[in-house]
Design a protein around this motif. Structure first.
Motif, short mmCIF file in Angstrom:
data_model
loop_
_atom_site.label_atom_id
_atom_site.label_comp_id
_atom_site.label_asym_id
_atom_site.label_seq_id
_atom_site.Cartn_x
_atom_site.Cartn_y
_atom_site.Cartn_z
N ILE A 163 52.00 127.36 42.75
CA ILE A 163 52.00 127.87 41.38
C ILE A 163 53.37 127.66 40.72
O ILE A 163 53.46 127.22 39.57
N LYS A 167 54.01 125.32 37.41
CA LYS A 167 54.59 125.82 36.16
C LYS A 167 55.85 125.05 35.79
O LYS A 167 56.06 124.71 34.62
N ARG A 173 47.62 123.32 39.41
CA ARG A 173 47.90 123.84 40.75
C ARG A 173 47.35 122.91 41.83
O ARG A 173 47.98 122.72 42.88
#
Length: 212
Positions: A163, A167, A173
């Protein structure tokens, strides 16, 4: 290499476009490409400041993590036949400055590249092993997104998760998980924690952390 020409300017661009790069071109074709199959992390006519705030140009710079390798190609006679004593001294100072600035230096003759390319390839690979670049071949063959994931993980002091990678790099993901697993299999990063057989967190290979 075309991308480097496009991104260059000034004296470096002039050098990259020069027709007098026969030896350097032969090195790329007969030595570097057969050894690595990729030009990533190899920079032609690399520009850097010396200790006198002047500019120097290296035939090639191979930069991986904190290790910097200067690769020089020396055609017989052409480097020293037409220079005076002052220029000869300056060439030696240039070499010493590189060593003092923690550069590793490899030099190859044009004859060796032409007639013993395999020996030159072996020298580069042996240097990679000696200087702690054992993962060089895997790293050079990473696709761009995979390389970006590796680079980001290497720059993190903390453990990372799929994750956090997703980001940071603005990828999904599933993609980050795929490349993290791939990098583990290639020995470029390490698993840091698991739940059963599932890897939950990862860490940079250069990190001082121990597996949790």
């Amino acid at each position: 290499m075309e991308e480097q020409v496009k991104g260059s300017k000034g004296e470096r661009r002039r050098r990259l476009l020069s027709e007098k790069r026969y030896a350097e071109t032969l090195f790329l074709k007969d030595v570097w490409w057969p050894a690595f199959g990729n030009f990533r992390l190899l920079f032609a006519e690399f520009e850097l400041r010396d200790f006198k705030d002047g500019w120097r140009f290296l035939d090639f710079a191979f930069i991986i993590n904190v290790t910097r390798v200067c690769i020089e190609i020396d055609p017989y006679g052409t480097h020293f036949r037409n220079i005076d004593r002052k220029q000869y001294d300056d060439n030696l100072h240039r070499h010493n400055d590189l060593v003092l600035d923690d550069w590793k230096v490899l030099r190859f003759s044009l004859d060796d590249i032409k007639y013993n390319p395999r020996k030159c390839q072996q020298t580069i690979m042996q240097a990679a092993a000696k200087w702690g670049l054992d993962d060089t071949k895997h790293l050079l063959q990473l696709i761009p997104t995979e390389y970006a994931v590796w680079k980001w993980v290497e720059n993190q002091d903390d453990l990372v998760t799929p994750i956090s990678v997703a980001k940071a790099l603005r990828i999904n993901r599933e993609t980050s998980t795929k490349y993290l697993k791939s990098l583990v299999l290639k020995g470029l990063i390490l698993p840091a924690s698991r739940e059963g057989k599932k890897i939950m967190r990862y860490r940079a290979k250069s990190s001082g952390r121990t597996n949790g």
